[in-house]
Design a protein around this motif. Sequence first.
Motif, PDB file in Angstrom:
ATOM      1  N   LEU A  48       0.815  -1.272   0.149  1.00 39.20           N
ATOM      2  CA  LEU A  48       0.084   0.062  -0.016  1.00 39.20           C
ATOM      3  C   LEU A  48       0.974   1.088  -0.005  1.00 39.20           C
ATOM      4  N   ALA A  49       0.658   2.163  -1.093  1.00 38.62           N
ATOM      5  CA  ALA A  49       1.795   3.313  -1.032  1.00 38.62           C
ATOM      6  C   ALA A  49       1.223   4.238  -0.073  1.00 38.62           C
ATOM      7  N   ASP A  50       0.449   4.554   0.431  1.00 37.53           N
ATOM      8  CA  ASP A  50      -0.192   5.744   1.412  1.00 37.53           C
ATOM      9  C   ASP A  50      -0.493   5.027   2.456  1.00 37.53           C
ATOM     10  N   ALA A  51       0.015   4.248   3.126  1.00 33.97           N
ATOM     11  CA  ALA A  51      -0.333   3.424   4.490  1.00 33.97           C
ATOM     12  C   ALA A  51      -0.349   4.349   5.399  1.00 33.97           C
ATOM     13  N   ALA A  52      -1.207   4.504   6.540  1.00 36.11           N
ATOM     14  CA  ALA A  52      -1.431   5.305   7.550  1.00 36.11           C
ATOM     15  C   ALA A  52      -0.300   4.886   8.683  1.00 36.11           C
ATOM     16  N   THR A  53       0.109   5.954   9.245  1.00 37.56           N
ATOM     17  CA  THR A  53       1.255   5.723  10.250  1.00 37.56           C
ATOM     18  C   THR A  53       0.688   4.984  11.443  1.00 37.56           C
ATOM     19  N   PRO A  54       1.447   4.487  12.431  1.00 35.88           N
ATOM     20  CA  PRO A  54       0.986   3.701  13.738  1.00 35.88           C
ATOM     21  C   PRO A  54       0.441   4.914  14.428  1.00 35.88           C
ATOM     22  N   GLU A  55       0.681   5.986  14.623  1.00 37.08           N
ATOM     23  CA  GLU A  55       0.219   7.016  15.344  1.00 37.08           C
ATOM     24  C   GLU A  55      -1.264   7.296  14.788  1.00 37.08           C
ATOM     25  N   GLN A  56      -1.394   7.382  13.763  1.00 35.20           N
ATOM     26  CA  GLN A  56      -2.602   7.701  13.129  1.00 35.20           C
ATOM     27  C   GLN A  56      -3.593   6.382  13.120  1.00 35.20           C
ATOM     28  N   LEU A  57      -3.091   5.190  13.240  1.00 38.01           N
ATOM     29  CA  LEU A  57      -4.023   3.961  13.507  1.00 38.01           C
ATOM     30  C   LEU A  57      -4.282   4.073  14.963  1.00 38.01           C
ATOM     31  N   ASP A  58      -3.542   4.297  15.802  1.00 39.27           N
ATOM     32  CA  ASP A  58      -3.939   4.419  17.151  1.00 39.27           C
ATOM     33  C   ASP A  58      -5.020   5.385  17.461  1.00 39.27           C
ATOM     34  N   ALA A  59      -4.527   6.676  16.846  1.00 40.91           N
ATOM     35  CA  ALA A  59      -5.818   7.607  17.066  1.00 40.91           C
ATOM     36  C   ALA A  59      -7.124   7.296  16.487  1.00 40.91           C
ATOM     37  N   LEU A  60      -7.093   6.630  15.227  1.00 33.46           N
ATOM     38  CA  LEU A  60      -8.275   6.236  14.879  1.00 33.46           C
ATOM     39  C   LEU A  60      -9.121   4.895  15.543  1.00 33.46           C
TER      40      LEU A  60
END
Length: 177
Positions: A48-60
């Motif tokens: 995946l080219a623009d995968a979310a960062t781990p911080e973004q995933l935690d916030a989500l």
Amino acid sequence: MSWRGRTYVAAWMTGQACREVRVRYMPHHDHEIDICDASGKYLGPAHLADAATPEQLDALRTARAERARRLRAEVKAAETLRRQRFAPATTAGPAQRLGALTAAQAGDELAAVEHTDASKLALPDLIPPAAPPADWRTPPSLATRTTPDRPVSLQPEPVPDGPPGRAADPAEDGDAS
């Protein structure tokens, strides 16, 4: 490469433009797909080219959990409000409901319901319907609202003066010449 609205890339893809490929993937593992050529020969993985960062995933995850908690609390409160209570009875007779509300409380709750129902907030006359094609058979009520030579007015029709059931006569106003 674009697949299912997402962009996947890999280093081995350089110089492979316009090549016909097949995508192989594992369900629930959409972070990586496998690419094969048209004959089925494996070419390599793509990520995946623009995968979310781990911080973004935690916030989500935190936001989703908070929303789920809030919705569960709202469902619980709605069930409490929906539940009806009745007065005890020692003799046969109609049930007596308990739980008096003031007119203001009832009005506030009904107003809140009206503002959350999207179908009631819709504006059906915002865009008038287009005229049907000339070869279609349309009922007269629809044909008058969608006639192409007469634009549809969003304003209400004017009400004639005078008592109902009688057309206004300009001669009766005394201005007849």
